[in-house]
Design an enzyme around this catalytic site. Structure first.
Site, PDB file in Angstrom:
ATOM      1  N   ALA A 120      23.275  31.650  24.150  1.00  0.00           N
ATOM      2  CA  ALA A 120      23.148  32.200  25.772  1.00  0.00           C
ATOM      3  C   ALA A 120      23.941  30.441  25.903  1.00  0.00           C
ATOM      4  O   ALA A 120      23.127  30.855  27.715  1.00  0.00           O
ATOM      5  CB  ALA A 120      22.159  33.129  26.042  1.00  0.00           C
ATOM      6  N   ASN A 188      15.914  28.529  21.829  1.00  0.00           N
ATOM      7  CA  ASN A 188      15.901  28.606  20.545  1.00  0.00           C
ATOM      8  C   ASN A 188      17.195  27.940  20.877  1.00  0.00           C
ATOM      9  O   ASN A 188      17.957  26.870  20.116  1.00  0.00           O
ATOM     10  CB  ASN A 188      16.406  30.013  20.311  1.00  0.00           C
ATOM     11  CG  ASN A 188      15.252  30.375  19.744  1.00  0.00           C
ATOM     12  OD1 ASN A 188      15.131  29.973  18.547  1.00  0.00           O
ATOM     13  ND2 ASN A 188      14.649  31.043  19.816  1.00  0.00           N
ATOM     14  N   HIS A 218      20.630  28.226  32.298  1.00  0.00           N
ATOM     15  CA  HIS A 218      20.825  26.830  31.297  1.00  0.00           C
ATOM     16  C   HIS A 218      22.081  25.951  32.152  1.00  0.00           C
ATOM     17  O   HIS A 218      23.201  26.594  32.513  1.00  0.00           O
ATOM     18  CB  HIS A 218      21.592  27.015  30.176  1.00  0.00           C
ATOM     19  CG  HIS A 218      20.642  28.631  29.278  1.00  0.00           C
ATOM     20  ND1 HIS A 218      18.922  27.913  28.999  1.00  0.00           N
ATOM     21  CD2 HIS A 218      20.399  29.166  28.581  1.00  0.00           C
ATOM     22  CE1 HIS A 218      18.527  28.808  28.522  1.00  0.00           C
ATOM     23  NE2 HIS A 218      19.249  29.760  27.880  1.00  0.00           N
TER      24      HIS A 218
END
Ligand SMILES: NC(=O)c1ccc[n+]([C@@H]2O[C@H](COP(=O)([O-])OP(=O)(O)OC[C@H]3O[C@@H](n4cnc5c(N)ncnc54)[C@H](O)[C@@H]3O)[C@@H](O)[C@H]2O)c1
Length: 267
Positions: A120, A188, A218
Site C-alpha cells: 500500500a 509490512n 504512508h
C-alpha cells in the site's frame, strides 16, 4: 492455466481469490487456513474455481504458485515447503523475510521465485531505480488509526496506553528490524522498502498513532544521487481487516496478473 494455492483465507486471501476466480488463465486449486471455517466460506463464494481444502503439503503439490497471506509466524514454514518443492511463492507477510533472509538463498538454490507486491505505498519503483547509483536515505512515516496498533508487541512491551492517546502521537522511531519486531502486522510495507532498497538497518521508520484518523497514511522520503522523492499514500482500509490497506491486495492482484501474463512493466 496457472494453478494457484492460497494459504490464509482472511481479508487479503478473499480479495485475491475472488479476483483470480475471474481470470480465465488461472485457477484456484487449493485453500488452507488454520481456521477451518475460513476456506469453506471462501470456497462457497467462488464461481469458476472449485478448490480443495487441504494441508500445506497437499496445497503445495497441487499448485504452480503458492500465495501466502496468513501471518508473519507462518511464513518460514510455508515458504520453505514451497521452495523445497520447487514452487514459486508470493508473500504478503513480508515482515517475516527480514528475520528469514535464508529464504532468498533457498529460492536461488532451487531456481524458484519469491514475489513481493509493492503493497500500500507508492515509490518502490523509483527506489529500485535510484538504488542503481547511491541512495542516501529512506524514511517511512506511517500514520495509523490508534486502535489498529493496540495489539502490537511494542505497545504491550512498552506499556503504552493507546486508549489514552488524545492527539496525533509519535509512538515509535527506529529501523526496519525494530519496526517489524514491534509491529509485525502493521508495518509490512517497511520490510518491502528495506528489501527493495538499502536494507533493514538503514531504512528508517516512524509510526504515529492518530485518534482522529480512519485511514492508513504512508509518507515516504528517499534521497540519493538521483535527487529526492516524496510520496504520500492515503489508504482506505481493507474490507474485513482495518489493519490492512485496500491497496495492498490490489497491488498483489496486479503482481499476479504480471505473473500470469508473463509481463513485468516498471522497474
Ligand atoms: N505486504 C503488505 O503490504 C501487507 C499489507 C497488509 C497486510 N499484510 C499481511 O498479510 C497477511 C494477511 O493479512 P489479512 O489482512 O488478510 O489478515 P487476516 O487476519 O484478515 O487473515 C489472515 C488469515 O490467515 C489465517 N492464518 C493465520 N495463521 C495461519 C497459518 N499458520 N496457516 C494458515 N492460515 C493462517 C487466519 O486464520 C486468517 O484467516 C498478514 O500477515 C498481514 O500482516 C501485508
Amino acid at each position: 492455466m496457472l494453478k494457484i494455492g492460497i494459504v490464509g483465507c482472511g481479508a487479503i486471501g478473499t480479495i485475491l481469490a475472488k479476483s483470480i476466480d475471474k481470470n480465465p488463465k488461472a485457477q484456484i486449486v487449493a485453500l488452507n487456513d488454520i481456521d477451518e471455517t475460513k476456506p469453506e466460506n471462501l470456497k462457497n463464494t467462488l464461481l469458476a474455481s472449485s478448490p480443495k481444502i487441504t494441508t500445506l503439503d497437499q496445497l503445495t503439490d497441487a499448485s504452480d504458485l503458492i500465495i501466502e497471506c496468513a501471518h508473519k509466524n507462518a511464513v518460514k514454514k510455508i515458504a520453505t515447503t514451497a521452495l523445497n518443492k520447487k514452487k514459486d511463492i508470493l508473500i504478503m507477510s513480508v515482515s517475516a523475510l527480514i528475520e528469514n533472509p535464508q529464504l532468498f538463498e533457498l529460492a536461488k538454490k532451487n531456481n524458484t521465485k519469491i514475489h513481493i507486491p509493492s503493497g500500500a505505498i507508492a515509490g518502490i519503483d523509483a527506489l529500485k531505480a535510484g538504488l542503481q547509483n547511491n541512495i542516501k536515505s529512506v524514511t517511512l512515516t506511517t500514520t495509523k488509526p490508534k486502535e489498529t496498533l493496540s495489539h502490537a508487541p511494542y505497545i504491550k512491551e512498552n506499556k503504552i496506553s493507546i486508549e489514552k492517546i488524545k492527539k496525533k502521537t509519535t509512538i515509535f522511531e527506529g529501523n526496519v528490524i525494530e519496526a517489524t519486531k514491534g509491529f509485525p502486522e502493521n508495518i509490512n510495507i517497511s520490510a518491502t522498502l528495506a528489501l527493495a532498497g538499502i536494507g533493514p538497518k538503514k531504512t528508517k521508520v516512524k509510526i504515529i498513532a492518530d485518534p482522529e484518523s480512519k485511514i492508513n497514511i504512508h509518507e515516504l522520503k528517499i534521497t540519493g544521487d538521483f535527487g529526492e522523492i516524496t510520496t504520500t499514500t492515503k489508504n482506505t482500509p481493507c474490507p474485513g481487516n482495518p489493519k490492512t490497506s485496500y491497496l495492498a491486495p490490489l497491488s498483489a492482484i496486479a503482481k499476479i496478473k504480471d505473473i500470469i501474463e508473463n509481463t513485468n512493466i516498471g522497474t
